[in-house]
Design an enzyme around this catalytic site. Sequence first.
Site, PDB file in Angstrom:
ATOM      1  N   ASP A  12      39.631  19.677  29.173  1.00 27.52           N
ATOM      2  CA  ASP A  12      38.769  19.521  27.916  1.00 27.52           C
ATOM      3  C   ASP A  12      39.106  18.481  27.108  1.00 27.52           C
ATOM      4  OD1 ASP A  12      37.160  21.756  29.072  1.00 27.52           O
ATOM      5  OD2 ASP A  12      38.359  23.108  28.031  1.00 27.52           O
ATOM      6  N   ASP A 131      27.242  27.684  31.505  1.00 24.02           N
ATOM      7  CA  ASP A 131      27.924  28.585  30.588  1.00 24.02           C
ATOM      8  C   ASP A 131      27.085  29.928  30.438  1.00 24.02           C
ATOM      9  OD1 ASP A 131      29.706  26.462  30.188  1.00 24.02           O
ATOM     10  OD2 ASP A 131      28.605  25.622  28.515  1.00 24.02           O
TER      11      ASP A 131
END
Length: 256
Positions: A12, A131
């Site tokens: 990330d 998500d």
Amino acid sequence: MALAKRIIPCLDVDNGRVVKGVKFENIRDAGDPVEIARRYNEQGADEITFLDITASVDGRDTTLHTVERMASQVFIPLTVGGGVRTVQDIRNLLNAGADKVSINTAAVFNPEFVGEAADRFGSQCIVVAIDAKKVSAPGEAPRWEIFTHGGRKPTGLDAVEWAKKMEGLGAGEILLTSMDQDGMKNGFDLGVTRAISDALGIPVIASGGVGNLQHLADGILEGHASAVLAASIFHFGEYTVPEAKAYMAARGIVVR
């Protein structure tokens, strides 16, 4: 012969640095993405996923320069996502050295974009990132909803139905992150992982919640995922990729 299950470290990246947070908050720095990617390449990771986590929130494009540097050092498949909104964004990332491109928020606002991308570049390089957050009450049949913008915005879309729609439009793979589990280190949400994996004919990558090697194996054996993605257990040196592969092999999982 059973297809080998993949182990995928996830980077990330926020403003050019690898970070890790809890439920997408409380970010801590984990280092330079190119150095970290090189380490995983040497350790025998099957793939690497690079997500520019600032991109969709700020409307900023993924940093092509970092992707170019990474692709020059890493000789395993590289998936890149974050702020991918147009066919040109995908072309730029593939030209910079990405093997696959992950589409998240843009797929929700314009599902046909996924079909257009798959037609143009081939399903094999189009990943749709989902998500998902559990929205059913205790005692109800389990239900998960799609969230966008780094997990901040609910969409009202059912995660399993949405994943099926994405497969129908030509996505080659689903990257499924449980918002409830992300960064919590107590395992994947095996319910949503299994529900989506069992509903689709394309690979599902389980993400969000790995705290130990058993969690990786559970994602495959109980979640029916094709691949497992983890960040902090690798970034901060708790486990190595070879240790993860050895553990999974000992549990009877075919690994490369």
